[in-house]
Write an enzyme that holds these catalytic residues in place. Structure first.
Site, PDB file in Angstrom:
ATOM      1  N   SER A   6      46.630  18.178 -53.595  1.00 53.60           N
ATOM      2  CA  SER A   6      47.383  19.240 -54.257  1.00 53.60           C
ATOM      3  C   SER A   6      48.626  19.654 -53.470  1.00 53.60           C
ATOM      4  O   SER A   6      49.487  20.351 -53.993  1.00 53.60           O
ATOM      5  CB  SER A   6      46.481  20.469 -54.436  1.00 53.60           C
ATOM      6  N   HIS A  49      53.167 -11.164 -43.309  1.00 58.47           N
ATOM      7  CA  HIS A  49      53.095 -10.064 -42.335  1.00 58.47           C
ATOM      8  C   HIS A  49      54.414  -9.715 -41.661  1.00 58.47           C
ATOM      9  O   HIS A  49      54.572  -8.619 -41.143  1.00 58.47           O
ATOM     10  CB  HIS A  49      52.042 -10.421 -41.281  1.00 58.47           C
ATOM     11  N   HIS A  86      55.132  -5.592 -51.238  1.00 56.92           N
ATOM     12  CA  HIS A  86      55.342  -4.180 -50.915  1.00 56.92           C
ATOM     13  C   HIS A  86      55.899  -3.371 -52.085  1.00 56.92           C
ATOM     14  O   HIS A  86      56.927  -2.701 -51.977  1.00 56.92           O
ATOM     15  CB  HIS A  86      56.254  -4.053 -49.700  1.00 56.92           C
ATOM     16  N   ASN A 111      47.234  -6.127 -44.160  1.00 57.28           N
ATOM     17  CA  ASN A 111      46.950  -4.950 -43.334  1.00 57.28           C
ATOM     18  C   ASN A 111      47.319  -3.641 -44.045  1.00 57.28           C
ATOM     19  O   ASN A 111      46.869  -2.571 -43.647  1.00 57.28           O
ATOM     20  CB  ASN A 111      47.683  -5.043 -41.992  1.00 57.28           C
ATOM     21  N   HIS A 112      48.107  -3.719 -45.126  1.00 50.67           N
ATOM     22  CA  HIS A 112      48.450  -2.507 -45.874  1.00 50.67           C
ATOM     23  C   HIS A 112      47.483  -2.232 -47.022  1.00 50.67           C
ATOM     24  O   HIS A 112      47.599  -1.179 -47.657  1.00 50.67           O
ATOM     25  CB  HIS A 112      49.879  -2.589 -46.414  1.00 50.67           C
ATOM     26  N   ASP A 145      73.161  10.395 -13.061  1.00 50.22           N
ATOM     27  CA  ASP A 145      74.327  11.279 -12.927  1.00 50.22           C
ATOM     28  C   ASP A 145      74.084  12.286 -11.797  1.00 50.22           C
ATOM     29  O   ASP A 145      73.898  13.483 -12.032  1.00 50.22           O
ATOM     30  CB  ASP A 145      74.572  11.996 -14.262  1.00 50.22           C
ATOM     31  N   ASP A 197      48.429  33.638 -48.508  1.00 52.78           N
ATOM     32  CA  ASP A 197      48.217  33.374 -49.929  1.00 52.78           C
ATOM     33  C   ASP A 197      46.907  32.631 -50.193  1.00 52.78           C
ATOM     34  O   ASP A 197      46.628  32.228 -51.323  1.00 52.78           O
ATOM     35  CB  ASP A 197      49.391  32.574 -50.511  1.00 52.78           C
ATOM     36  N   ARG A 218      53.206  -3.927 -32.367  1.00 54.97           N
ATOM     37  CA  ARG A 218      52.556  -3.326 -33.531  1.00 54.97           C
ATOM     38  C   ARG A 218      51.453  -2.366 -33.113  1.00 54.97           C
ATOM     39  O   ARG A 218      51.096  -1.458 -33.849  1.00 54.97           O
ATOM     40  CB  ARG A 218      51.945  -4.409 -34.425  1.00 54.97           C
ATOM     41  N   ASP A 245      52.370  -0.266 -50.855  1.00 58.97           N
ATOM     42  CA  ASP A 245      53.061   0.525 -49.829  1.00 58.97           C
ATOM     43  C   ASP A 245      54.556   0.211 -49.786  1.00 58.97           C
ATOM     44  O   ASP A 245      54.996  -0.871 -50.132  1.00 58.97           O
ATOM     45  CB  ASP A 245      52.453   0.320 -48.433  1.00 58.97           C
ATOM     46  N   ASP A 290      47.145  30.375 -42.140  1.00 57.62           N
ATOM     47  CA  ASP A 290      47.728  30.864 -43.400  1.00 57.62           C
ATOM     48  C   ASP A 290      48.741  31.975 -43.103  1.00 57.62           C
ATOM     49  O   ASP A 290      48.445  33.169 -43.213  1.00 57.62           O
ATOM     50  CB  ASP A 290      46.613  31.359 -44.311  1.00 57.62           C
ATOM     51  N   ASN A 304      51.497  33.063 -44.647  1.00 58.35           N
ATOM     52  CA  ASN A 304      51.931  33.973 -45.720  1.00 58.35           C
ATOM     53  C   ASN A 304      50.754  34.621 -46.463  1.00 58.35           C
ATOM     54  O   ASN A 304      50.955  35.308 -47.455  1.00 58.35           O
ATOM     55  CB  ASN A 304      52.834  33.235 -46.714  1.00 58.35           C
ATOM     56  N   ASP A 331      42.104  16.942 -52.588  1.00 57.46           N
ATOM     57  CA  ASP A 331      42.507  16.844 -53.987  1.00 57.46           C
ATOM     58  C   ASP A 331      43.992  16.537 -54.152  1.00 57.46           C
ATOM     59  O   ASP A 331      44.512  16.549 -55.266  1.00 57.46           O
ATOM     60  CB  ASP A 331      42.155  18.126 -54.740  1.00 57.46           C
ATOM     61  N   GLU A 385      52.953  25.397 -42.716  1.00 59.43           N
ATOM     62  CA  GLU A 385      52.042  26.268 -41.975  1.00 59.43           C
ATOM     63  C   GLU A 385      51.128  25.440 -41.073  1.00 59.43           C
ATOM     64  O   GLU A 385      50.835  25.825 -39.936  1.00 59.43           O
ATOM     65  CB  GLU A 385      51.193  27.094 -42.957  1.00 59.43           C
TER      66      GLU A 385
END
Length: 635
Positions: free
Chosen positions: A578, A397, A195, A254-255, A492, A618, A370, A225, A614, A616, A576, A625
């Site tokens: 970003s 595992h 890992h 599995n990772h 209660d 932009d 799992r 991971d 969106d 704001n 991408d 958002e």
């Protein structure tokens, strides 16, 4: 009264006289016995606390993996809602329910297609001061790479792409089940989950020597991971495979799966280290992972797989599967869900050996903790081993506090090679050495590089780990506080704000279903009044506003509980990497949805949905958002 007092005085004097008659050596022995008894009780208390902490970490880890498998349900329901959202407004978007689905995996093929730069177009600049890689790989080149990784240097994009491209071609020539032998080197070393823990990998090499033809290794999956150096660990293992292709065996875990990598950190790590070519490198890693063998057979008698087996495990069938056809093993072929994937026998064979866990009771049942694979008992182990003519199963595992565990009448071995997995000091790592006559030698280790850790006493070390575990448990409690309050209030009936300890324990287990020792944890999670009753609101006060019925509180809680799932969806659309969803990426996502549902989304509808998200204005959709647009509420 005088006689009583006098009797007491006589008894005390008598005792004093008896002790005073003991010799110095006898008194020393008595003192040593008392100290020994005290120390044993102290160690027992510390061990109880450590086991409790261990249980918390492990249960929360499995709950997280279960949520990851449930993620496929999220996209399926999102598709259903998308059909009804054509021409809708923002308010309708906010009313989408929180059941969760499978389109993520159908979309996966196109989402991971790489249209970025290729190897020959990525040049190494003259001022690059990191290691240089030349193929064919040499031992000196590998050692130089390891030294540079120890110095926290990043291998250039070009060399990463070069190694991944070459190792992928090599893996394509390997069968699903590789064959190793101990008869040439007279031994073989098996490593479990790493890992992204570079220090532990280097400790293994320091203690056991670098791999070569005289010192073969099997790395049994899950080397990426969670840790911060998954890229470096993977590149070292792949370079070793290129250097010693007949002595290095790397199984898939599995990772080693694109969807798991999105959630558990590997994609983020690659994007951070390689911002210019991250998408291309991620795509190459994903291709390599899909070509990794899924098992290794030592001397024809010892099976090494990452997870385990199921009643249907058949090595002959397993070896005939086209393992590369699944973009992610979290999704069977054809876009069906895991729950209905039994008809895909190839997928079931692969999925079970990567996700299953052994249990002490006979039989087999779905691995509910799992959320995937099966629990298999000793009888299943006997049947599968006999049917496939093997005598021992080695798997990984599962994190083990000692680094390894032997179960099922010595026929199943779990080996785990990442120390300090949950928290520094939480567990040892280990590796296994095996000889031709199957003599087993377990080597344990603990990475102690963390400053000041060894200076702490046992009690303080346990306290540090315990504090971290309780913090994580409180987060999980926070995400379920509404259901917990409802459960508490059922007991209660007088609205006193208190319930009995047994009622509190029952409520915690009913809602959270973690199987934790709640009696032991009650003082750390809530307040007990002088009457011995639990003031149940104190366990939740620090997380939520006092007015639990305040508008939006329930929605916020549900968002908090599903935040990781929504973040995974966001990352998939953000092709991408970003950190923002552009209009073109949103349009691409809608096109994929069209292909899956057969429903046409008019361009105006797509634009309206994007504009609604969106906030704001932009032109980009950030995660906050996106999160706001998918406010989840219980129907």
């Amino acid at each position: 009264m005088g006689c009583g007092a006098q009797g007491g005085t006589i008894k005390m004097v008598s005792h004093h006289v008896t002790v005073s008659k003991l010799s110095k050596s006898e008194r020393s022995i008595r003192a040593a016995i008392l100290i020994q008894q005290w120390y044993r009780r102290y160690v027992a208390r510390m061990e109880t606390r450590r086991r409790c902490v261990w249980s918390i970490f492990q249960k929360l880890e499995y709950i997280s993996e279960q949520d990851q498998l449930k993620l496929q349900s999220f996209f399926g329901n999102m598709l259903v809602h998308y059909k009804s959202l054509q021409g809708t407004n923002r308010r309708s978007l906010q009313s989408m329910d929180g059941k969760v689905i499978h389109v993520i995996h159908t979309c996966l093929t196109l989402l991971t297609e790489d249209d970025g730069p290729h190897l020959d177009t990525v040049k190494v600049p003259d001022d690059y001061d990191g290691p240089h890689v030349q193929l064919p790989m040499t031992l000196k080149g590998l050692q130089t790479m390891i030294v540079s990784f120890k110095q926290a240097k990043i291998l250039h994009d070009h060399y990463v792409m070069l190694i991944l491209t070459k190792v992928c071609k090599l893996l394509q020539s390997l069968p699903n089940i590789t064959k190793a032998t101990t008869h040439i080197s007279q031994q073989i070393t098996i490593c479990g989950d790493l890992h992204g823990n570079l220090d532990d990998l280097l400790i293994i090499f320091h203690k056991n020597g670098l791999p070569d033809n005289d010192n073969p290794y099997i790395f049994n999956g899950d080397f990426v991971d969670r840790g911060s150096y998954s890229v470096e660990v993977a590149l070292i293992l792949f370079s070793l495979l290129l250097l010693y292709p007949s002595a290095i065996f790397i199984n898939r875990g599995n990772h080693e799966d694109y969807i798991m990598n999105i959630r558990y950190g590997f994609v983020d790590e690659v994007t951070m280290k390689y911002p210019d070519n991250g998408h291309t490198i991620i795509s190459l890693f994903n291709e390599v992972f899909r070509w990794l063998p899924v098992a290794c057979l030592i001397d024809g008698k010892v099976l090494v797989v990452h997870g385990g087996i199921s009643p249907s495990t058949d090595l002959k069938h397993l070896n005939t599967i086209n393992r590369n056809k699944y973009k992610s093993l979290l999704q069977p072929q054809g876009g069906s869900s895991i729950a209905t994937g039994d008809s895909d026998k190839d997928w079931r064979q692969l999925f079970d050996v990567l996700w299953s866990d052994p249990v002490p009771t006979n039989g087999s049942k779905p691995n509910t903790m799992r959320g995937g694979g099966v629990y298999f008992g000793p009888d299943i182990t006997d049947k599968v081993l006999d049917r496939n003519n093997i005598s021992l199963l080695v798997r990984s595992h599962e994190c083990k506090d000692e680094g390894y565990e032997v179960t099922h009448n010595n026929k199943v071995i779990t080996i785990f090679s990442s120390s300090n997995y949950y928290q520094h000091g939480s567990n040892k790592g280990a590796y296994l050495k095996m000889t031709p006559n199957r003599e087993l030698h377990f080597v344990q280790f603990l990475n102690t590089n963390k400053d000041g850790h060894l200076k702490l006493s046992l009690r303080h070390r346990i306290s540090v780990i315990e504090s971290s575990a309780i913090k994580e448990l409180r987060k999980h409690i926070n995400s379920n506080r509404t259901n917990l309050l409802n459960q508490f209030q059922q007991y209660d009936t007088t609205q006193s704000g208190t319930i009995t300890v047994c009622q509190w324990v029952d409520s915690m287990e009913t809602v959270l279903q973690l199987g934790l020792p709640w009696h032991t944890l009650k003082h750390q999670l809530t307040q007990i009044n002088k009457d011995g009753r639990v003031v149940y609101s104190t366990g939740l006060d620090e997380f939520c506003v006092k007015d639990k019925l305040k508008a939006g509180a329930k929605i916020t809680e549900t968002l908090y509980r599903n935040r990781t799932t929504i973040e995974t969806i966001f990352k998939l659309i953000d092709q991408d990497n970003s950190g923002y969803i552009s209009m073109s990426e949103f349009e691409s996502c809608c096109q994929l949805l069209e292909q899956v549902t057969g429903t046409h989304f008019p361009p105006e509808t797509v634009k309206n949905m994007a504009v609604a998200m969106d906030i704001n204005h932009d032109g980009l959709i950030c995660f906050n958002e996106f999160l706001e647009s998918f406010r989840l509420c219980d129907t």
